[in-house]
Write a protein that holds these residues in place. Structure first.
Motif, mmCIF file in Angstrom:
data_model
loop_
_atom_site.group_PDB
_atom_site.id
_atom_site.type_symbol
_atom_site.label_atom_id
_atom_site.label_comp_id
_atom_site.label_asym_id
_atom_site.label_seq_id
_atom_site.Cartn_x
_atom_site.Cartn_y
_atom_site.Cartn_z
ATOM 1 N N LYS A 85 0.829 -1.206 0.000
ATOM 2 C CA LYS A 85 0.000 0.000 0.000
ATOM 3 C C LYS A 85 0.867 1.260 0.000
ATOM 4 N N GLU A 86 1.904 1.248 0.815
ATOM 5 C CA GLU A 86 2.808 2.398 0.882
ATOM 6 C C GLU A 86 3.567 2.565 -0.432
ATOM 7 N N LEU A 87 4.005 1.447 -1.005
ATOM 8 C CA LEU A 87 4.740 1.509 -2.268
ATOM 9 C C LEU A 87 3.862 2.019 -3.406
ATOM 10 N N ASN A 88 2.595 1.579 -3.430
ATOM 11 C CA ASN A 88 1.692 1.998 -4.502
ATOM 12 C C ASN A 88 1.385 3.493 -4.463
ATOM 13 N N ALA A 89 1.586 4.102 -3.296
ATOM 14 C CA ALA A 89 1.395 5.546 -3.190
ATOM 15 C C ALA A 89 2.565 6.309 -3.824
ATOM 16 N N ILE A 90 3.685 5.616 -4.035
ATOM 17 C CA ILE A 90 4.879 6.222 -4.626
ATOM 18 C C ILE A 90 5.051 5.820 -6.088
ATOM 19 N N ARG A 91 4.756 4.550 -6.398
ATOM 20 C CA ARG A 91 4.898 4.057 -7.767
ATOM 21 C C ARG A 91 4.013 4.859 -8.719
ATOM 22 N N GLY A 92 4.602 5.416 -9.719
ATOM 23 C CA GLY A 92 3.852 6.175 -10.715
ATOM 24 C C GLY A 92 3.607 7.615 -10.334
ATOM 25 N N LYS A 93 3.574 7.908 -9.044
ATOM 26 C CA LYS A 93 3.320 9.271 -8.590
ATOM 27 C C LYS A 93 4.613 10.049 -8.371
ATOM 28 N N GLU A 94 5.583 9.428 -7.684
ATOM 29 C CA GLU A 94 6.858 10.099 -7.409
ATOM 30 C C GLU A 94 8.036 9.436 -8.119
ATOM 31 N N ILE A 95 7.912 8.123 -8.362
ATOM 32 C CA ILE A 95 8.900 7.400 -9.151
ATOM 33 C C ILE A 95 8.149 6.691 -10.273
ATOM 34 N N ALA A 96 8.519 6.963 -11.496
ATOM 35 C CA ALA A 96 7.870 6.327 -12.645
ATOM 36 C C ALA A 96 8.905 5.520 -13.415
ATOM 37 N N ILE A 97 8.434 4.484 -14.099
ATOM 38 C CA ILE A 97 9.337 3.626 -14.855
ATOM 39 C C ILE A 97 8.794 3.409 -16.260
ATOM 40 N N ARG A 121 -6.237 9.144 -12.471
ATOM 41 C CA ARG A 121 -7.204 9.225 -11.372
ATOM 42 C C ARG A 121 -6.751 8.451 -10.129
ATOM 43 N N ARG A 122 -5.780 7.542 -10.313
ATOM 44 C CA ARG A 122 -5.299 6.770 -9.154
ATOM 45 C C ARG A 122 -4.659 7.669 -8.114
ATOM 46 N N HIS A 123 -4.033 8.772 -8.556
ATOM 47 C CA HIS A 123 -3.334 9.658 -7.621
ATOM 48 C C HIS A 123 -3.907 11.078 -7.593
ATOM 49 N N GLN A 124 -4.899 11.367 -8.429
ATOM 50 C CA GLN A 124 -5.458 12.717 -8.476
ATOM 51 C C GLN A 124 -6.984 12.670 -8.450
ATOM 52 N N LYS A 125 -7.572 13.611 -7.732
ATOM 53 C CA LYS A 125 -9.028 13.656 -7.617
ATOM 54 C C LYS A 125 -9.615 14.425 -8.802
ATOM 55 N N LEU A 126 -9.716 13.726 -9.931
ATOM 56 C CA LEU A 126 -10.267 14.311 -11.141
ATOM 57 C C LEU A 126 -11.403 13.447 -11.663
ATOM 58 N N SER A 127 -12.361 14.068 -12.333
ATOM 59 C CA SER A 127 -13.415 13.298 -12.993
ATOM 60 C C SER A 127 -12.815 12.604 -14.210
ATOM 61 N N ARG A 128 -13.546 11.646 -14.768
ATOM 62 C CA ARG A 128 -13.050 10.948 -15.950
ATOM 63 C C ARG A 128 -12.859 11.931 -17.115
ATOM 64 N N LYS A 129 -13.754 12.892 -17.219
ATOM 65 C CA LYS A 129 -13.656 13.884 -18.290
ATOM 66 C C LYS A 129 -12.396 14.737 -18.113
ATOM 67 N N GLU A 130 -12.155 15.168 -16.884
ATOM 68 C CA GLU A 130 -10.967 15.983 -16.607
ATOM 69 C C GLU A 130 -9.678 15.184 -16.830
ATOM 70 N N ALA A 169 4.332 9.669 -21.558
ATOM 71 C CA ALA A 169 3.217 10.529 -21.168
ATOM 72 C C ALA A 169 2.637 10.093 -19.827
ATOM 73 N N MET A 170 2.503 8.783 -19.627
ATOM 74 C CA MET A 170 1.988 8.278 -18.353
ATOM 75 C C MET A 170 2.941 8.615 -17.210
ATOM 76 N N ALA A 171 4.248 8.548 -17.493
ATOM 77 C CA ALA A 171 5.236 8.882 -16.462
ATOM 78 C C ALA A 171 5.159 10.343 -16.059
ATOM 79 N N LEU A 172 4.655 11.184 -16.959
ATOM 80 C CA LEU A 172 4.565 12.620 -16.680
ATOM 81 C C LEU A 172 3.222 13.017 -16.084
ATOM 82 N N SER A 173 2.363 12.035 -15.830
ATOM 83 C CA SER A 173 1.013 12.323 -15.334
ATOM 84 C C SER A 173 1.016 12.989 -13.966
#
Length: 323
Positions: A85-97, A121-130, A169-173
């Motif tokens: 759980k702790e790792l998933n909060a960092i993977r993709g959000k602060e460290i991307a591969i 949306r996994r790390h940001q509170k956005l609607s699907r449209k946003e 692009a996903m790494a820059l999300s």
């Protein structure tokens, strides 16, 4: 660079594959540091432990029997001590591969829009449209063609270069501090490879993002990196600034890599003078392939010897006690 700029510190990392019959050490006690905005190259032949090192940073294991030891300190926290759980909060959000094989890195059953929107949306509170609007913006940033329409393509409809752009692009999300590119240009033709390298260069500079790039191509390391670590048989056997490493290589293995790379540039064919396919169970792992090896090399593993300017080499040829 100052210690307060350190964002990643790898200490005595070991990655072992254990079975009842034997233990295989894929990575054997390596240490290195990455500073904010620094670009590090990890180079070496296939099987040297480069990719395992990068997967280990995010505690991504290639096999259930893999065991990781040591410390991986990211912004003051030991990633190897974290739960999923702790790792998933960092993977993709602060460290991307960015993974090695663009053909298999994206799920073939999901549209690009689905993968990117869910990632955002996994790390940001956005609607699907946003989230979709942000995904289109990110694809445009990485020069993905016609992103408004092609975001709904499936991976099979994209070229290898386009798939790599999706990964970037996903790494820059998110507000990524460290980007890991594991053989990001593998299987791409020379033109697309150059475009991807230029893109990584521009984006990491613009965002002051640290970069670890794994490659067997010394030209890529020379083009992108501030510092290069040379790996062989699970060990970092030489580390220096890029300029220093290419102008004054010290380890016989590094010299052979550079010599062979230059020959391939001139002839278009790979030459392996001074390098053969062998392994050794004790002493310096390269000694059985080294034309300069002595008796001590085959019996004792050399430690890290730091020379002027911070140039590190692990080779008995530079042991002052032997002089």
């Amino acid at each position: 660079m100052q210690m307060e700029d350190v964002i990643l510190q790898v200490e005595n990392l070991k990655a072992c594959f254990k079975s009842p019959e034997r233990t295989v050490k894929a990575v054997d006690g390596i240490s290195f540091t990455v500073h904010k905005g620094e670009r590090i190259g990890i180079v070496g032949e296939s099987g040297s432990g480069k990719s395992i090192t990068c997967l280990s940073i995010l505690n991504l294991k290639k096999h259930p029997d893999e065991v990781l030891e040591g410390k991986i300190i990211f912004q003051g926290q030991d990633l190897l001590a974290m739960d999923e759980k702790e790792l998933n909060a960092i993977r993709g959000k602060e460290i991307a591969i960015i993974f090695q094989d663009s053909k298999t890195s994206l799920n073939p059953f999901f549209k690009i829009s689905t993968v990117m929107v869910d990632n955002i949306r996994r790390h940001q509170k956005l609607s699907r449209k946003e989230a979709r609007a942000k995904a289109v913006e990110l694809l445009r940033l990485v020069d993905f063609p016609d992103p408004e329409k092609r975001i709904d393509d499936y991976p099979a409809m994209l070229s290898g270069g386009m798939k790599q752009r999706v990964q970037i692009a996903m790494a820059l999300s998110h507000d990524v501090k460290l980007l890991i590119a594991d053989e990001a240009t593998t299987a791409l033709d020379a033109t697309i490879q150059a475009q991807v390298i230029n893109l990584l260069d521009d984006i990491t500079r613009a965002r002051e993002m640290a970069l670890i790039i794994v490659t067997h191509d010394l030209g890529i390391a020379a083009r992108l990196c501030d510092r290069v670590d040379v790996m062989y048989s699970g060990h970092i056997i030489e580390s220096a600034t890029t300029e220093e490493l290419f102008s004054r290589p010290m380890h016989p293995y590094t010299k052979a890599l550079i010599r062979n790379a230059r020959r391939m540039d001139l002839t278009g064919k790979a030459h392996t003078t001074g390098i053969s396919d062998c392994t050794l169970q004790s002493g310096c792992p390269f000694s059985i392939r080294c034309t300069e090896a002595g008796k001590r090399c085959k019996k004792e593993l050399p430690g890290a010897m730091v020379m002027e300017g911070g140039h590190m080499v692990s080779c008995w040829l530079y042991d002052e006690k032997e002089e």
